[in-house]
Each structure stands twice: as C-alpha cells, then as structure tokens.
Design a protein around this motif. Structure first.
Motif, short mmCIF file in Angstrom:
data_model
loop_
_atom_site.label_atom_id
_atom_site.label_comp_id
_atom_site.label_asym_id
_atom_site.label_seq_id
_atom_site.Cartn_x
_atom_site.Cartn_y
_atom_site.Cartn_z
N THR A 1 0.80 -1.28 -0.09
CA THR A 1 -0.03 -0.10 -0.17
C THR A 1 0.89 1.10 0.11
N VAL A 2 1.95 1.21 0.70
CA VAL A 2 2.75 2.41 0.85
C VAL A 2 3.59 2.76 -0.42
N LYS A 3 3.94 1.43 -1.24
CA LYS A 3 4.77 1.71 -2.35
C LYS A 3 3.69 2.11 -3.47
N LYS A 4 2.57 1.91 -3.39
CA LYS A 4 1.47 2.31 -4.45
C LYS A 4 1.24 3.85 -4.16
N ALA A 5 1.17 4.14 -2.75
CA ALA A 5 1.02 5.61 -2.47
C ALA A 5 2.20 6.60 -2.88
N MET A 6 3.27 5.86 -2.57
CA MET A 6 4.52 6.75 -2.88
C MET A 6 4.56 7.00 -4.56
N ALA A 7 4.02 6.02 -5.14
CA ALA A 7 4.00 6.35 -6.62
C ALA A 7 3.17 7.26 -7.09
N VAL A 8 2.02 7.68 -6.46
CA VAL A 8 1.05 8.82 -6.71
C VAL A 8 1.99 9.80 -6.13
#
Ligand code: C5P
Length: 234
Positions: free
Chosen positions: A70-77
């Motif tokens: 989840t953190v990986k995807k949020a950081m991509a944003v």
C-alpha cells in the motif's frame, strides 16, 4: 542538497496559505515549504501543484505507515506530484521503507528525498514503555530506527536538533537530518520543549530546519525568514 530553511505551512486552507506566501512574492530566495496533513487533507493534491507552479520546493509531510504494498503504491502517486521531499514512519519496518523507495522512484531513476520519522517527539520514555511495550532507552530506539532507515536506503530522518549529531555519527554525515523545534534566542518556545536556535542547529550539523510559528506568526514573516536563512544557511 541540504542547508535550507523549510517553512511549515500549518494553515487550514488555500486562501490563508496564499495570503501568507504573497508576502514573499518579491523575495529572491523562494522558500522551501512543508505541507502537512491539515492543509493536504483540506485542499488535496491541487495545493501541491499550485505551490510547485509558484516555484517552491515542497516537503510533503504525510508520515505514511501501512503494509509495504500500500505504501509503495501511495508513494508512486506522490512521486507523480513532483514533491521534493516526503516521509514515512520508520516503525513500518525496513520492508515497508524499501517498498516506499521503490514506489517513489520514477522510470528515469529520479525521486524525491525520502525521510523517516523515528519516534515522534510527543512520545516519551514512559508512554513508549507502557503503551508500546518498547523497553529500550528512547535515544537508542531513535538511533536504531535511523539505522533501519539508512539500511533501507532512505535519505535521512526527521529528528530533534539535539539528536542530529548522534544521527550523523550513527548513520554517516551524508544521511540527512531534518529538524523541527527551532526557535529564535529571543522568541517564544510555545509548545516545543527541546528547542534550538537556527545558529545552534547549524553548528550541530542539521541539514534542514523546519520552522513554523517563529515565521508564520511573526509580525514580519519575511524578516523572520531572512533571519533564519542568515543564521542557518549563510
Ligand atoms: O510552529 P513550529 O515551528 O513549532 O512548527 C514545527 C513544525 O514541525 C510543525 O509542522 C510540526 O508539526 C512539525 N514537527 C515537530 N516535531 C516533530 C515532527 C514534526 O514540530 N517531531
């Protein structure tokens, strides 16, 4: 990179923020700004885009903490928002920090700086032991979390200016220390307990100072900002 004054834009909304920033319109040095949860949750990503378009560097202080994916995807944003610095909780584990870094890295290899929060300064030894069942001395916990952040490949930590020297000893001089809790020698401490002047923060080796009310609540915010820059950067 490093040695800059970051103004904490702890404002409730866009209008108040822009009214404050208009004061700096003629300033040669564009202040580096911190956008925290309050402003970001009120205004959303558009406030980041707007302040970037006005030429400011942005530290997006959202302190992410979730499962690694989840953190990986949020950081991509967040990396697409083109912020210059962002952060997460080191308590999320090395795997979470590694995932965050992977998410944050753009296809061309560039990425914003990623900084870890160790133990919040609002957590004291007693609470940490009683509520979190962490029984080590708090400064040891802070240094351990900082080491984990370095191991995960992060760029640095948010810490008290009083901890900056020890963080550099533990994790190396190039590991960044971003330090709030800054007050002028003749200023009001407010609710900050462990404080330092910009000049002292410079002496102890802080890389960035985060300054809120000594600038935002000053009678002349531009003069207060200049004073911070003169003491810390010059
Ligand atoms: O107004 P003041 O200079 O105290 O603002 C400091 C800023 O740094 C605030 O945005 C506060 O939330 C943040 N901060 C802090 N202490 C920490 C982490 C962040 O004061 N340990």
């Amino acid at each position: 990179m490093g040695k800059d004054v970051i103004i904490a834009c702890d404002f409730a909304g866009r209008e108040e923020t822009l009214r404050f920033l208009d004061l700096f319109e003629k300033e040669q040095r564009k202040p580096f700004l911190k956008i925290g949860m309050e402003l970001f949750y009120a205004e959303g990503p558009s406030i980041v885009r707007e302040l970037k378009a006005r030429g400011h560097k942005i530290f997006l202080d959202l302190k992410l903490h979730d499962i690694p994916n989840t953190v990986k995807k949020a950081m991509a944003v967040l990396s697409r928002l083109d912020v210059d610095m962002t952060n997460l909780h080191a308590a999320g584990t090395v795997s979470m920090m590694e995932a965050a870094l992977a998410g944050l890295t753009r296809p061309d290899g560039s990425r914003p700086l990623l900084i870890a929060v160790t133990q919040l300064t609002s957590t004291d030894q007693e609470r940490m032991e009683r509520e979190l069942l962490i029984r080590e001395p708090i400064d040891r916990v802070v240094m351990h979390y900082a080491s984990n952040a370095a191991k995960a490949g992060l760029d640095g930590v948010v810490c008290s200016p009083l901890e900056a020297g020890k963080v550099h000893e533990t994790c190396g001089r190039s590991f960044l220390t971003v330090t709030p809790g800054v007050r002028f020698a003749d200023g009001d401490a407010g609710d900050q307990k462990r404080i330092m002047t910009p000049a002292e923060a410079k002496r102890i080796g802080s890389d960035y100072i985060v300054v809120g009310r000594p600038i935002t609540a000053a009678e002349d915010p531009v003069a207060a900002y200049r004073r911070c820059v003169a003491e810390f950067c010059d």
